[in-house]
Scaffold this active site. Structure first.
Site, short mmCIF file in Angstrom:
data_model
loop_
_atom_site.label_atom_id
_atom_site.label_comp_id
_atom_site.label_asym_id
_atom_site.label_seq_id
_atom_site.Cartn_x
_atom_site.Cartn_y
_atom_site.Cartn_z
N ARG A 122 0.85 -1.09 -0.02
CA ARG A 122 0.07 -0.01 -0.05
C ARG A 122 0.75 1.19 -0.11
O ARG A 122 2.22 1.32 0.59
CB ARG A 122 -0.90 0.09 1.20
CG ARG A 122 -1.77 -1.02 1.40
CD ARG A 122 -2.96 -1.35 2.47
NE ARG A 122 -3.68 -2.22 2.41
CZ ARG A 122 -4.68 -2.53 1.79
NH1 ARG A 122 -5.06 -1.94 0.84
NH2 ARG A 122 -5.28 -3.81 2.02
N ASP B 173 -12.06 -11.66 -2.67
CA ASP B 173 -13.35 -11.52 -2.26
C ASP B 173 -14.25 -11.50 -3.43
O ASP B 173 -15.41 -11.58 -3.01
CB ASP B 173 -13.31 -10.13 -1.76
CG ASP B 173 -12.80 -9.86 -0.39
OD1 ASP B 173 -12.51 -11.02 0.21
OD2 ASP B 173 -12.38 -8.91 -0.02
N ARG C 104 -14.97 -8.61 4.00
CA ARG C 104 -15.46 -7.26 4.65
C ARG C 104 -16.67 -6.55 4.26
O ARG C 104 -17.52 -6.38 4.85
CB ARG C 104 -14.12 -5.95 4.82
CG ARG C 104 -14.27 -5.43 6.41
CD ARG C 104 -13.22 -4.84 6.37
NE ARG C 104 -11.93 -5.13 6.11
CZ ARG C 104 -10.88 -4.82 5.47
NH1 ARG C 104 -11.33 -3.35 4.91
NH2 ARG C 104 -9.84 -5.37 5.00
N GLU D 272 -16.50 -11.90 7.46
CA GLU D 272 -16.17 -11.01 8.55
C GLU D 272 -16.82 -9.68 8.51
O GLU D 272 -17.04 -8.96 9.62
CB GLU D 272 -14.68 -10.80 8.46
CG GLU D 272 -14.26 -10.21 6.83
CD GLU D 272 -12.84 -9.85 6.90
OE1 GLU D 272 -12.11 -9.67 7.88
OE2 GLU D 272 -12.28 -9.73 5.83
N ASN E 235 -14.74 -34.07 -20.03
CA ASN E 235 -15.56 -32.81 -20.41
C ASN E 235 -15.64 -33.21 -21.82
O ASN E 235 -15.43 -32.24 -22.73
CB ASN E 235 -14.41 -31.64 -20.26
CG ASN E 235 -15.46 -30.32 -20.59
OD1 ASN E 235 -16.54 -30.34 -20.18
ND2 ASN E 235 -14.71 -29.30 -20.92
N ASN E 236 -16.18 -34.16 -22.18
CA ASN E 236 -16.45 -34.54 -23.74
C ASN E 236 -18.00 -34.70 -24.18
O ASN E 236 -18.19 -35.28 -25.05
CB ASN E 236 -15.66 -36.03 -24.23
CG ASN E 236 -16.24 -37.03 -23.32
OD1 ASN E 236 -16.90 -37.09 -22.00
ND2 ASN E 236 -16.28 -38.27 -23.74
N GLY F 36 -9.23 -39.10 -20.51
CA GLY F 36 -9.79 -38.10 -21.21
C GLY F 36 -10.47 -38.97 -22.56
O GLY F 36 -11.17 -38.09 -23.33
N ARG G 241 11.96 -38.79 -17.95
CA ARG G 241 11.02 -39.83 -17.14
C ARG G 241 9.43 -39.91 -17.42
O ARG G 241 9.18 -38.58 -18.08
CB ARG G 241 10.86 -39.05 -15.66
CG ARG G 241 12.17 -39.39 -14.87
CD ARG G 241 12.81 -40.64 -14.66
NE ARG G 241 13.99 -40.73 -14.01
CZ ARG G 241 15.30 -40.60 -14.43
NH1 ARG G 241 15.31 -40.71 -15.70
NH2 ARG G 241 16.41 -40.92 -13.66
N GLN H 113 -9.62 -39.42 -11.26
CA GLN H 113 -11.03 -39.27 -11.05
C GLN H 113 -11.39 -39.59 -9.45
O GLN H 113 -12.74 -39.39 -8.92
CB GLN H 113 -11.65 -41.08 -11.38
CG GLN H 113 -11.96 -41.14 -13.05
CD GLN H 113 -12.68 -42.37 -13.28
OE1 GLN H 113 -12.52 -43.35 -12.63
NE2 GLN H 113 -13.16 -42.42 -14.60
#
Length: 755
Positions: free
Chosen positions: A59, A137, A181, A235, A503-504, A546, A627, A636
C-alpha cells in the site's frame, strides 16, 4: 497473480516489447531505482505454482498525493515505460486511471522543473493502462471471477472438510469466519459447497428474530440424527441495524440457547496463501495475454480497460464503468437497499443465494406443495467428483417442489434389476463433499433392457427421470427417446446433467468433475516437476485420461506450464515430435532445468506414451534425461473441488425446476404424457448461460465414434499454451464485452440463466 505476471512478461516479449517488473506496487513506482527492473523470459520460470506475488505488493500513501504520482511519472519516463499493466483491486485500478488522466499534466510539470526535456515529453506523451482484478473477495463488478477467488475457496473448503470430520466425531457445532469485509461471496459459495446450516453475509442481513430461527434449525438438524452443525460468517456480516455479527456472538448464542458444544475457527490469512488452483492459473494466464493485446491496440482516445471473465470468454470492459458499478454496491448496502445490492453483484451471486436458500431451509411438511409426482435420479458412466452434490441438490429441490424422490443404484443396470428406493431429505446430508458416486454408477446402456426398465417404471410409477453422467448418459437418453414409440412409460420428462472428468459431452462447455480432475493433474505435475529440482536437466512425459477428448491434457498443460500437449483433436506426426524435441533441447541448453510434456491417452495409436518417452530420451541425450508417468485413476478420485460442488448443486436445482415445469405442462387426464423432443433434454453450460437442449438436436454436433463434440471451445486456448512455452504461433481469442447492468431487460426465455 504470478500466473498473470508470467503471462504478461512472456506475451510482451513475444510481441517484441521490453517488459519491466515494478516491485512493491505503487511504492516501487514512486521510489524507482532497483524497484524497476527489466524482465526476461527466464525470470518468470517456475512461478506458476507459487502463491502470492513474487514482485511484491504494498500500500502506498505517497501515490495518493500528486507529488508521489509526479515521482512515479519521472521514474517511468526514465525507463521509457508508457504502458502499464496493473493487477489489483478497485482501489489500485482507480489510482491507475487517475495517474493516466493526469499524465500529460505530470509530464508538463517535470519539463517545467527541468527533470525531463521536451523531446522526452513528446516521445512519452501518452500513458496506456490495462487492469486485471486480483482479489480473493470476488467483489468487482464486470467479471465473473477475480484472480485468487477460486484458490481462496479451495483453502476454505479444505479447512471445512477437515473440521467436519472432527465435528462429526464429537457432535460439535462449528462457527467459521471467512474473509469478505464488504462482500459475502466467499461465505456464500463455501456454504453452498459444504452444505452449511446457516450463512451470514453483508449483502443480505438476517431479519429480526434470526437468532431464534437459527437455533430452531440447528436443533431440528440434531434431532434428525445430524451429528454436526456448520455456521459460516463473512467477516463483514451485519444485521438490519448495521450492527456487526461476530463469530463470538454466534457461538455464545448457540451455547446459551441450545447448550451445544461449540467452537469458533477464524480462517484469516490462510485464505490468501497456498498454491493457486488450476482455475486461477488458467484465468490469470488468459487475462495476462489479453492485457498485453489490449495495450497494443489502445489509442489515446480509447478508455482504460479492465480484462474480465465472462463465462469462458476473456473480454475487455471500460475500467471506470466497472469501478463505479462496484462502488454502487457498497452505496446500496450503506443505504440499506440490500435486495438491490444483491442484484448489483450480478446474476451469478443472485443465483448462488437463491440456490442456497432453496437447499438449506427445509419447509415444514404442511407448507410443501403436493404434486403426487415421482422422480427418479441415477448416475451413469464413470464416477466424477461432484455427482453426489448434484444428487443432493436434485433430491432436496424435488422434495421442496412436492415430489417423491427415488434413487436408482448402479445406473440402468440397477434400474432393470429393481434397485430403486425412495430417498428423503436427511438421506443426502453431507453428500456435497463426497467424491465418486454414492448411488453407484455403471456404463450399462438401457437399449437391451428397455422392457424391464419400463416394468420398473410402472411398478414405482416414475413420472420423470434425471440422469447424471458422461457421454454414456447422452447415449442412454437417445435410446430411451427412441423407445418411446414402443413403451409409453418413457413418454415422460427426461433431463441429463453432464458429469465426466473428460469434459467430452456435446451441448456443454463444462462438465461436473472436470475441474477436480484438472486440479489433480496440476497438483501432480507440480510435485513431479519439484522432484527434479536441484538435479540435472529433466523432461517429464505425463499421460492423462480423457478418452479421445484432449481437454485435460490441453487445459492441464496450460495450468501446469507444459512445453507441449499431444491430443487427438490436433493431429501430429513425427516431424512435429522432432520439432518439439529440438525446441526443448534449445531451451534446456540456455535456461530451463525442467520440461513437461502431456499426452492424452488416445491422442495417437502409434505415437504412444512409451514411444514419445523413448524418442525424447534418445534425442535429448547429453542435454536432458527423461521420465514418464501415467496418472491413471487418481484423476477420478478425491474430494470434489469448490467449483464442481457448486456447479453440480446449481445445475441440478435448475434441472429439477425444469422437470416440475414440464410435469405440470404434460399432466393430462390423470397421467403424465410427454413425447416431444423438448421433453428429453440435456442441461449444459454455454458461455454464461445454463441452457436446456433436446438431445436429438445434439446428434449433429457429436462425433459418436470418438465420443467427442465436433466443436470444442477450449481448442482456442492451445495457442496460448504454445506462446507461453516460447513457440511462434498465431493467437486471437479476444471478445468484446458488455457490462451486465441490472437495468438491462432480461430475456424472456426461462430455459437460460447465468451460472
Amino acid at each position: 497473480m504470478n500466473a498473470a505476471v508470467r503471462a504478461v512478461v512472456r506475451m510482451g516479449i513475444y510481441v517484441g516489447a521490453k517488459v519491466y517488473f515494478i516491485h512493491e506496487g505503487y511504492q516501487g513506482m514512486v521510489d524507482g531505482g532497483e524497484n524497476i527492473k527489466e524482465a526476461s523470459w527466464e525470470s518468470v520460470s517456475s512461478m506458476l505454482q507459487v502463491g502470492g506475488t513474487v514482485i511484491g505488493s504494498a500500500r502506498c500513501k505517497e501515490f495518493r498525493a500528486r507529488d508521489g504520482r509526479l515521482k512515479a511519472a519521472h521514474n517511468l519516463v526514465q525507463h521509457g515505460i508508457t504502458n502499464l499493466c496493473v493487477i489489483g483491486g478497485d482501489g489500485s485500478l482507480t489510482g491507475a486511471n487517475l495517474f493516466r488522466e493526469e499524465w500529460s499534466g505530470l509530464l508538463a510539470e517535470l519539463v517545467e522543473k527541468g527533470l525531463i526535456d521536451e523531446e522526452a515529453a513528446q516521445r512519452y506523451s501518452a500513458l496506456h493502462i490495462v487492469g486485471m482484478v486480483g482479489s480473493i473477495d470476488n467483489d468487482f463488478c464486470g467479471t465473473d471471477m477475480t484472480i485468487g477467488t477460486d484458490s481462496a475457496l479451495h483453502r476454505i473448503i479444505e479447512v471445512v472438510d477437515a473440521i467436519m470430520t472432527t465435528a462429526q466425531s464429537h457432535q460439535r457445532t462449528f462457527v467459521l469466519e471467512v474473509m469478505g469485509r464488504h462482500c459475502g461471496y466467499l461465505a456464500l459459495v463455501s456454504a453452498l459447497a459444504c452444505g452449511a446450516d446457516w450463512v451470514l453475509i453483508p449483502e443480505m442481513p438476517p431479519e429480526d428474530g434470526w437468532e431464534d430461527k437459527m437455533c430452531q434449525k440447528l436443533s431440528a438438524n440434531r434431532a434428525g440424527m445430524k451429528r454436526l452443525n456448520i455456521i459460516i460468517i463473512a467477516e463483514g456480516a451485519i444485521d438490519f441495524k448495521n450492527k456487526p455479527i461476530t463469530a463470538g456472538y454466534v457461538k455464545d448464542l448457540v451455547v446459551r440457547c441450545l447448550g451445544f458444544d461449540t467452537r469458533v475457527t477464524i480462517l484469516g490469512h490462510v485464505q490468501r496463501g497456498g498454491t493457486p488452483s488450476a482455475f486461477d492459473r488458467i484465468l490469470a494466464s488468459r487475462m495476462g495475454v489479453e492485457a498485453v493485446l489490449a495495450l497494443l491496440e489502445t489509442t489515446a482516445n480509447t478508455p482504460a480497460y479492465v480484462v474480465s471473465l465472462c463465462g469462458n470468454q476473456s473480454v475487455r470492459l471500460p475500467l471506470m464503468e466497472c469501478v463505479q458499478m462496484t462502488q454502487e454496491v457498497q452505496k446500496a448496502m450503506d443505504e440499506k437497499r440490500f435486495e438491490e445490492a444483491v442484484k448489483l453483484r450480478g446474476r451469478s451471486f443472485e443465483n448462488n443465494l437463491k440456490t442456497y436458500k432453496l437447499l438449506a431451509h427445509r419447509k415444514p411438511e404442511s407448507e410443501l406443495p403436493v404434486s403426487n409426482f415421482n422422480v427418479a435420479v441415477l448416475n451413469v458412466g464413470a464416477p466424477a467428483a461432484g455427482m453426489n452434490a448434484a444428487v443432493r441438490s436434485a433430491v432436496r429441490v424435488g422434495i421442496s417442489e412436492g415430489h417423491k424422490m427415488f434413487a436408482v443404484n448402479d445406473g440402468f443396470e440397477g434400474f432393470y434389476k429393481g434397485q430403486i428406493r425412495e430417498i428423503k431429505w436427511a438421506d443426502v446430508g453431507g453428500w456435497t463433499g463426497q467424491g465418486g458416486s454414492l448411488l453407484g454408477t455403471k456404463r450399462t446402456l438401457p437399449a437391451k433392457h428397455v422392457e424391464k426398465i419400463a416394468e420398473q417404471m410402472r411398478i414405482h410409477n416414475i413420472n420423470a427421470l434425471l440422469v447424471i453422467g458422461g457421454f454414456e448418459a447422452i447415449e442412454c437418453l437417445l435410446q430411451l427417446y427412441d423407445a418411446r414409440t414402443r413403451c409409453e412409460e418413457f413418454c415422460i420428462p427426461m433431463c441429463m446433467l453432464p458429469a465426466t472428468i473428460s469434459n467430452n459431452v456435446p451441448g456443454t462447455d463444462l462438465s461436473i468433475g472436470a475441474d477436480t480432475a484438472l486440479n489433480a493433474i496440476v497438483e501432480t505435475c507440480d510435485r513431479i516437476k519439484q522432484s527434479a529440482s536441484g538435479t540435472k536437466r529433466r523432461v517429464f512425459i505425463i499421460e492423462t485420461m480423457g478418452g479421445y477428448c484432449g481437454y485435460l491434457a490441453s487445459v492441464g498443460g496450460l495450468a501446469a506450464g507444459a512445453d507441449a500437449a499431444y491430443i487427438y483433436e490436433e493431429p501430429f506426426d513425427i516431424r512435429d515430435l522432432q520439432a518439439n524435441v529440438e525446441h526443448l533441447t534449445d531451451k534446456m541448453k540456455t535456461s530451463i532445468q525442467r520440461g513437461l510434456v502431456l499426452r492424452n491417452e488416445n491422442s495417437n495409436d502409434n505415437y504412444t506414451t512409451d514411444f514419445i518417452y523413448q524418442l525424447y530420451s534418445e534425442e535429448g541425450k547429453g542435454v536432458f534425461d527423461c521420465r514418464k508417468n501415467v496418472l491413471g485413476h487418481m484423476q477420478q478420485g478425491g474430494a470434489p473441488s469448490p467449483f464442481d460442488r457448486n456447479f453440480g448443486t446449481k445445475i441440478a436445482a435448475k434441472a429439477m425446476q425444469w422437470i416440475t415445469k414440464k410435469l405440470t405442462e404434460t399432466y393430462r387426464q390423470g397421467r403424465v404424457f410427454a413425447n416431444t423432443e423438448e421433453s428429453c433434454c440435456l442441461l449444459g453450460m454455454r458461455r454464461r448461460a445454463l441452457v436446456f437442449q433436446p438431445v436429438v438436436q445434439l446428434k449433429d454436433e457429436t462425433d459418436f465414434i470418438h465420443r467427442i463434440p465436433k466443436e470444442q471451445w477450449w481448442l482456442k486456448l492451445r495457442p496460448l499454451m504454445k506462446i507461453l512455452a516460447k513457440y511462434k504461433t498465431t493467437f486471437d481469442v479476444s471478445d468484446s464485452g458488455q457490462l451486465e447492468h441490472v437495468v438491462r431487460i432480461r430475456p424472456k426465455d426461462l430455459d437460460a440463466s447465468t451460472v
